[in-house]
Design an enzyme around this catalytic site. Sequence first.
Site, PDB file in Angstrom:
ATOM      1  N   CYS A  51      13.005   5.071   5.588  1.00  0.00           N
ATOM      2  CA  CYS A  51      11.779   4.629   6.271  1.00  0.00           C
ATOM      3  C   CYS A  51      11.679   3.103   6.290  1.00  0.00           C
ATOM      4  CB  CYS A  51      10.534   5.256   5.641  1.00  0.00           C
ATOM      5  SG  CYS A  51       9.103   5.241   6.764  1.00  0.00           S
ATOM      6  N   ASP A  71       3.765   5.608  -0.705  1.00  0.00           N
ATOM      7  CA  ASP A  71       2.417   5.652  -0.134  1.00  0.00           C
ATOM      8  C   ASP A  71       1.401   5.922  -1.226  1.00  0.00           C
ATOM      9  OD1 ASP A  71       4.465   6.511   2.038  1.00  0.00           O
ATOM     10  OD2 ASP A  71       2.707   5.730   3.104  1.00  0.00           O
TER      11      ASP A  71
HETATM   12  P1  RI2 Z   1       4.745  -0.431   2.362  1.00  0.00           P
HETATM   13  C1  RI2 Z   1       5.189   4.242   4.981  1.00  0.00           C
HETATM   14  O1  RI2 Z   1       4.474   5.316   5.547  1.00  0.00           O
HETATM   15  C2  RI2 Z   1       6.504   4.680   4.363  1.00  0.00           C
HETATM   16  O2  RI2 Z   1       6.432   5.958   3.752  1.00  0.00           O
HETATM   17  C3  RI2 Z   1       6.708   3.557   3.366  1.00  0.00           C
HETATM   18  O3  RI2 Z   1       7.677   3.867   2.378  1.00  0.00           O
HETATM   19  C4  RI2 Z   1       5.302   3.425   2.797  1.00  0.00           C
HETATM   20  O4  RI2 Z   1       4.449   3.584   3.958  1.00  0.00           O
HETATM   21  C5  RI2 Z   1       5.007   2.160   2.070  1.00  0.00           C
HETATM   22  O5  RI2 Z   1       5.042   1.047   2.930  1.00  0.00           O
HETATM   23  P2  RI2 Z   1       4.113   5.349   7.141  1.00  0.00           P
HETATM   24  O6  RI2 Z   1       2.842   4.547   7.318  1.00  0.00           O
HETATM   25  O7  RI2 Z   1       3.355  -0.451   1.832  1.00  0.00           O
HETATM   26  O8  RI2 Z   1       5.286   4.826   7.922  1.00  0.00           O
HETATM   27  O9  RI2 Z   1       5.750  -0.692   1.288  1.00  0.00           O
HETATM   28  O10 RI2 Z   1       3.856   6.834   7.427  1.00  0.00           O
HETATM   29  O11 RI2 Z   1       4.928  -1.313   3.577  1.00  0.00           O
END
Ligand code: RI2
Length: 315
Positions: free
Chosen positions: A127, A196
């Site tokens: 991701c 998350d």
């Molecule tokens: P940061 C994202 O979720 C991913 O799962 C990623 O690992 C997590 O948020 C943390 O992101 P999504 O919003 O806070 O893409 O480290 O569903 O940027």
Amino acid sequence: MVHPEVARVADDIASMETRGAATIADAVADALATQAREGDAADPEAFRAGMRTAARRLYDTRPTAVSLPNALRYVLNGMEGGSVEALRRSVVERATAFREDLDRAQSRLGEIGAGRLRDGDTVMTHCHSTDAMAVMEAAVADGKSLSAVVKETRPRNQGHITAEVLADLGVDVTLVVDNAAHRYLDEVDHVLVGADAVAADGSVVNKVGTSGLAVSARDRGVPIVVAAGTIKLDPATLTGRAVEIEQRDESEVIDPETRADIGDIAVANPAFDVTPPRHVDAIVTERGQFPPESVVTLMRELYGEADEPWREPSQ
Ligand code: RI2
């Protein structure tokens, strides 16, 4: 009552135009400041009610990233004053402080995590996590030359963002389909992901596919590092509450025509999964790096009880 800018921010979070747990937290703090600054409340009671309504609108967008309620808590719990003007000032100050802390925390976390990476290492990512990217950025700033195997991360392919960010940093990037991860684990030194939410028992809730990757990495003896600022610690789990896993629209997985061609099937699209603490080597925060089982101490120290200041007092 809800400022149009708050509604826009909420819509952008729901549609994932604004995504990533830290980015969401930053956006909601900013939206609350806008509500405070530009809302039309005539008296303190109306001001507080308006802030709660705005916060609920933001809260109801996506259920899993705990950085969202933690940001709302931080700003709303600092709301104080006997006049609309004083209340307004306190919210704006609090939101600004929150956003500055978030920024600082991410840089500090990056420096701490970079200590784990050696010159010449290869990292596998899943991701797109700004916390994980902060680690890579700090390591590159230290003069380390790094390679990355980047999983594309179906269904929304946030791995493409990671590939672009890392390539811009000068990291040697290889993009792979998710199913190729096991095949490439023999060639990597670390798996580095974000989170998350982190539960009191050290379980890590992250983009779906993380738990399978962690099992594969264990099998191959590759350490799994989670970069997650303390804003990702979920105090509601201290009393045993499970983190809700968001189910997103099936159209992200398959287009309606193809689905109709296949026949009568169900389609599920969970956005996240839970990696148990036994599959995680370290959680890197701005307060240091911790074995997953010990984050509960930090969680108690920083949050205590998980209140819900966006609810009406009687609720
Ligand atoms: P940061 C994202 O979720 C991913 O799962 C990623 O690992 C997590 O948020 C943390 O992101 P999504 O919003 O806070 O893409 O480290 O569903 O940027």
